[in-house]
Enzyme design. Structure first.
Site, PDB file in Angstrom:
ATOM      1  N   LYS A 193       1.222  -0.899   0.088  1.00 40.11           N
ATOM      2  CA  LYS A 193       0.387   0.418   0.066  1.00 40.11           C
ATOM      3  C   LYS A 193       0.915   0.907   0.122  1.00 40.11           C
ATOM      4  CE  LYS A 193      -1.880   3.031   2.829  1.00 40.11           C
ATOM      5  NZ  LYS A 193      -2.097   3.690   2.619  1.00 40.11           N
ATOM      6  N   GLY A 246       6.563   4.878   8.897  1.00 39.12           N
ATOM      7  CA  GLY A 246       5.942   5.578   8.663  1.00 39.12           C
ATOM      8  C   GLY A 246       5.667   6.877  10.236  1.00 39.12           C
ATOM      9  N   SER A 247       4.616   7.054  10.390  1.00 37.54           N
ATOM     10  CA  SER A 247       4.929   7.491  12.180  1.00 37.54           C
ATOM     11  C   SER A 247       5.289   5.980  12.936  1.00 37.54           C
ATOM     12  CB  SER A 247       3.365   8.331  12.716  1.00 37.54           C
ATOM     13  OG  SER A 247       2.820   7.420  12.139  1.00 37.54           O
ATOM     14  N   THR A 248       5.977   6.265  14.245  1.00 33.64           N
ATOM     15  CA  THR A 248       5.956   6.014  15.645  1.00 33.64           C
ATOM     16  C   THR A 248       4.524   5.558  15.484  1.00 33.64           C
ATOM     17  OG1 THR A 248       8.050   6.568  16.355  1.00 33.64           O
ATOM     18  CG2 THR A 248       6.677   5.876  17.834  1.00 33.64           C
ATOM     19  N   VAL A 250       1.613   5.153  13.879  1.00 30.22           N
ATOM     20  CA  VAL A 250       1.214   4.650  13.477  1.00 30.22           C
ATOM     21  C   VAL A 250       1.608   2.971  13.283  1.00 30.22           C
ATOM     22  CG1 VAL A 250       0.446   3.419  10.727  1.00 30.22           C
ATOM     23  CG2 VAL A 250      -0.042   5.884  11.754  1.00 30.22           C
ATOM     24  N   GLY A 251       3.606   2.862  13.459  1.00 28.79           N
ATOM     25  CA  GLY A 251       4.210   1.953  13.702  1.00 28.79           C
ATOM     26  C   GLY A 251       3.452   1.101  14.938  1.00 28.79           C
ATOM     27  N   GLU A 269      10.497   0.988  10.075  1.00 26.62           N
ATOM     28  CA  GLU A 269      11.028   1.833  10.049  1.00 26.62           C
ATOM     29  C   GLU A 269      10.626   3.604  10.447  1.00 26.62           C
ATOM     30  OE1 GLU A 269      13.176   5.489   9.419  1.00 26.62           O
ATOM     31  OE2 GLU A 269      12.610   4.885   6.847  1.00 26.62           O
ATOM     32  N   CYS A 303      13.125  11.939   7.224  1.00 23.16           N
ATOM     33  CA  CYS A 303      12.788  10.859   9.143  1.00 23.16           C
ATOM     34  C   CYS A 303      14.701  11.223   9.711  1.00 23.16           C
ATOM     35  CB  CYS A 303      12.652   9.970   8.910  1.00 23.16           C
ATOM     36  SG  CYS A 303      12.962   8.667   7.620  1.00 23.16           S
ATOM     37  N   GLU A 400       8.617  15.371  16.372  1.00 24.40           N
ATOM     38  CA  GLU A 400       9.423  15.240  15.035  1.00 24.40           C
ATOM     39  C   GLU A 400       8.248  16.599  14.248  1.00 24.40           C
ATOM     40  OE1 GLU A 400       8.795  11.406  12.320  1.00 24.40           O
ATOM     41  OE2 GLU A 400      10.843  11.741  11.821  1.00 24.40           O
TER      42      GLU A 400
HETATM   43  P1  NDP Z   1       1.584   8.384   9.032  1.00 29.92           P
HETATM   44  O1  NDP Z   1       2.202   6.586   9.963  1.00 29.92           O
HETATM   45  O2  NDP Z   1      -0.120   8.182   9.399  1.00 29.92           O
HETATM   46  O3  NDP Z   1       1.506   7.172   7.382  1.00 29.92           O
HETATM   47  C1  NDP Z   1       2.175   6.052   6.825  1.00 29.92           C
HETATM   48  C2  NDP Z   1       1.170   5.505   6.029  1.00 29.92           C
HETATM   49  O4  NDP Z   1       0.908   4.140   6.843  1.00 29.92           O
HETATM   50  C3  NDP Z   1       0.374   5.618   5.243  1.00 29.92           C
HETATM   51  O5  NDP Z   1       0.077   4.507   4.160  1.00 29.92           O
HETATM   52  C4  NDP Z   1      -0.793   5.549   6.038  1.00 29.92           C
HETATM   53  O6  NDP Z   1      -1.689   5.641   4.626  1.00 29.92           O
HETATM   54  C5  NDP Z   1      -0.732   4.078   7.093  1.00 29.92           C
HETATM   55  N1  NDP Z   1      -1.765   4.443   8.018  1.00 29.92           N
HETATM   56  C6  NDP Z   1      -1.689   4.769   8.649  1.00 29.92           C
HETATM   57  N2  NDP Z   1      -2.777   4.152   9.938  1.00 29.92           N
HETATM   58  C7  NDP Z   1      -2.895   2.856   9.470  1.00 29.92           C
HETATM   59  C8  NDP Z   1      -2.960   2.273  10.484  1.00 29.92           C
HETATM   60  N3  NDP Z   1      -4.138   1.566  10.766  1.00 29.92           N
HETATM   61  N4  NDP Z   1      -2.090   0.787   9.613  1.00 29.92           N
HETATM   62  C9  NDP Z   1      -2.187   0.590   8.753  1.00 29.92           C
HETATM   63  N5  NDP Z   1      -0.955   1.514   7.896  1.00 29.92           N
HETATM   64  C10 NDP Z   1      -1.366   3.008   8.371  1.00 29.92           C
HETATM   65  O7  NDP Z   1       2.271   9.476   8.620  1.00 29.92           O
HETATM   66  P2  NDP Z   1       1.199  10.532   8.014  1.00 29.92           P
HETATM   67  O8  NDP Z   1       1.297  10.543   6.501  1.00 29.92           O
HETATM   68  O9  NDP Z   1      -0.055  10.926   9.025  1.00 29.92           O
HETATM   69  O10 NDP Z   1       2.268  11.475   8.613  1.00 29.92           O
HETATM   70  C11 NDP Z   1       2.812  12.191  10.223  1.00 29.92           C
HETATM   71  C12 NDP Z   1       3.906  12.289  10.484  1.00 29.92           C
HETATM   72  O11 NDP Z   1       4.504  10.622  10.448  1.00 29.92           O
HETATM   73  C13 NDP Z   1       4.660  12.556   9.769  1.00 29.92           C
HETATM   74  O12 NDP Z   1       4.723  14.523   9.959  1.00 29.92           O
HETATM   75  C14 NDP Z   1       6.253  12.538  10.292  1.00 29.92           C
HETATM   76  O13 NDP Z   1       6.602  12.696  11.475  1.00 29.92           O
HETATM   77  C15 NDP Z   1       5.516  10.899  10.001  1.00 29.92           C
HETATM   78  N6  NDP Z   1       6.373  10.201   9.086  1.00 29.92           N
HETATM   79  C16 NDP Z   1       7.615   9.663   9.225  1.00 29.92           C
HETATM   80  C17 NDP Z   1       7.708   9.488   8.231  1.00 29.92           C
HETATM   81  C18 NDP Z   1       8.998   8.243   7.964  1.00 29.92           C
HETATM   82  O14 NDP Z   1       9.578   8.038   6.991  1.00 29.92           O
HETATM   83  N7  NDP Z   1       9.942   7.362   9.186  1.00 29.92           N
HETATM   84  C19 NDP Z   1       6.900   8.966   7.278  1.00 29.92           C
HETATM   85  C20 NDP Z   1       5.995   9.882   6.776  1.00 29.92           C
HETATM   86  C21 NDP Z   1       5.215  10.062   7.854  1.00 29.92           C
HETATM   87  P3  NDP Z   1      -2.678   6.609   5.394  1.00 29.92           P
HETATM   88  O15 NDP Z   1      -1.910   8.025   4.706  1.00 29.92           O
HETATM   89  O16 NDP Z   1      -4.376   6.532   4.673  1.00 29.92           O
HETATM   90  O17 NDP Z   1      -2.992   6.822   7.237  1.00 29.92           O
END
Ligand code: NDP
Length: 500
Positions: A193, A246-248, A250-251, A269, A303, A400
């Protein structure tokens, strides 16, 4: 039948046309989502809708998992040798190279990053990553364990099966390659996804993966929302591993879903609030240049962004003056303008989140030394921002921000700065600037971070492991380390003479 996205680029840096399907990519075909709904894709430079892509549902996750499992059992997995997997990955790298400018232009259009960075960093490293893992595909092997002469004992590194991969919007193509490279090299099938904010390069990649000749079902792409499709992937009973960037927050959800479903293996990550430490004895001009790159590259949406910049008191004033001049000179504007350093933030949601952080910095009493405001009236542009006079408890120091916002903090001595640098729940990356190599290495070793840079920042190589300590993640991407995420170790014991 899914729709086609067509776009003509007529920009100073790239002229060309792109055209590809915007459906879900399942079992080698582009299809509509089960509910036949779509998601609007917005150009962050204008705030206008540029495309509609199919919206997947949990039912589509089931269909994709079934296709992936079938491929794993028949045409991929243990059914295809490593040299053939290597050949296909190498072909994919070649196709990406042929379409590099188109991919870079799509990334700039969809994400807002500048075309030049998308060419020289995102797409270049993405191609390297696929080529690097093509090299590994025929070198995956276990070991022979010597036990005694009446036994032959060995281990095999077998592919896991169907793996789920969920990637973010800040490096859409690059994160795709970091995930698929090691997973395909080791023989797994994928249900991925992308972020619904930036799915265009991932969709274009489906066609290149098809053209390279990967069997149907080996790679499946579902454009959809995290709360539905992401949640369905991480809780799916037939997905045996999930990898997420992605974010901590959601992780944490993904790990919980994995634990509640089938205890699938998880690699994460996550974010960072990375310290960049500049000692009195640093090469000042170099430290300024790297620190600007560290904090503002990719619009701060990295990140690894070195956004907590600790400067020793002896050079603080001079550093701040030079750093401010450099930030003032960063050109914010159209991602396709040849002189732009910084384009718009990737989405309205991210723009709003950053502006809230900036407001919180002001409310908590920090000084806005530079910027702190919107750039222009259209799109999601923010001026490079510097905060000074912060305290350790402020949100802008602890959390962050993921935007073009650097915090400059004065420190006195080594002990003081190491304590402050490690005072965070994150541990992704850190940087040290000093011409005293002993001090630099000692400091790097004491920082709690998965990567420590000395006299540089944001350096990533396909063969160097990348990942976080503490709440910045679990597992390592890139290099040989990433292969371990995608293999299960089986011990085989053959009786050569024992009688029961
Ligand atoms: P998220 O962590 O929310 O999103 C990353 C991915 O996870 C997207 O594809 C998102 O889909 C998906 N996701 C969201 N909810 C779920 C779930 N319950 N189960 C599985 N997958 C899910 O990041 P955001 O886009 O909201 O950004 C928020 C903050 O996260 C940023 O400001 C930054 O601080 C951090 N971030 C860190 C990253 C990194 O490289 N480590 C990358 C991106 C963000 P959807 O977009 O539909 O929610």
């Amino acid at each position: 039948m899914s729709q086609i996205f067509t776009h003509e680029f007529n920009t100073p840096v790239y002229k060309g046309k792109t055209s590809f399907h915007t459906g879900l990519y399942i079992n080698g075909k582009f299809v509509e989502g089960s509910d036949k709904t779509t998601i609007d894709i917005v150009n962050p430079a204008t705030g206008k809708v540029i495309a509609k892509v199919a919206e997947a549902t949990p039912k589509d996750v089931d269909i994709a998992v079934e296709a992936a499992q079938k491929a794993f059992d028949t045409t991929w997995g243990l059914n295809m040798g490593g040299s053939e997997r290597s050949r296909l990955l190498a072909k994919l790298a070649r196709l990406m190279e042929e379409h590099q400018e188109e991919l870079a232009a799509l990334e700039a259009l969809d994400n807002g990053k500048t075309f030049s960075w998308a060419m020289n960093a995102d797409t270049a490293v993405a191609i390297d990553t696929i080529r690097y893992y093509a090299g590994w595909a025929d070198k995956i092997h276990g070991q022979v364990q010597e036990t005694d002469e009446k036994k032959l004992t060995y281990s095999r590194h077998e592919p896991i099966g169907v793996v789920g991969q969920i990637i973010p919007w800040n490096f859409p193509l690059l994160m795709l390659t970091w995930k698929i490279g090691p997973a395909l090299a080791t023989g797994n099938c994928i249900v991925m996804k992308p972020s619904e904010f930036t799915p265009l390069t991932a969709l274009r990649m489906c066609e290149l993966i098809q053209e390279a000749g990967f069997p149907a079902g080996v790679f499946n792409l579902l454009t959809g929302y995290g709360s539905t499709v992401g949640a369905a992937i991480s809780s799916h009973m037939k997905i045996e591993k999930v990898a997420f960037t992605g974010s901590t927050m959601v992780g944490r959800k993904i790990m919980e879903a994995a634990a509640r479903s089938n205890l699938k293996n998880v690699t994460l990550e996550l974010g960072g609030k990375n310290p960049n430490i500049i000692f009195n004895d640093a090469d000042l001009d170099q430290a300024v240049n790297w620190a600007v790159h560290g904090s503002y590259w990719n619009h701060g949406q990295a990140c690894t962004a070195g956004s907590r910049i600790f400067v020793q008191s002896g050079i603080y004033d001079e550093f701040l003056a030079k750093f401010t001049d450099r930030c003032r000179s960063l050109k914010v504007g159209d991602p396709f303008a040849p002189d732009s350093y910084q384009g718009p933030q990737a989405s309205k949601a991210q723009y709003d989140r950053i502006m809230e952080f900036i407001q919180s910095g002001k409310d908590q009493g920090a000084t806005v030394h530079l910027g702190g405001d919107r750039n222009g009236t259209e799109g999601y542009y923010i001026n490079p921002t510097i905060f000074t006079n912060t305290t350790p408890d402020m949100k802008i120091v602890q959390e962050e921000i993921f935007g073009p916002v650097g915090v400059i903090i004065k420190f006195e001595d080594e002990e003081d700065v190491i304590r402050q640098a490690n005072d965070t729940l994150y541990g992704l990356a850190a940087a040290v600037f000093s011409q005293n190599i002993t001090r630099a290495i000692n400091t790097a070793h004491r920082l709690k971070a998965g990567t420590a840079w000395i006299n540089c920042v944001n350096q990533i190589h396909t063969n160097v492991p990348f990942g976080g300590f503490k709440q910045s993640g679990i597992g390592r991407e890139l290099g040989e380390y990433a292969l371990h995420n995608y293999t299960a170790v089986k011990a085989v014991q053959v009786n050569l003479g024992y009688v029961m």
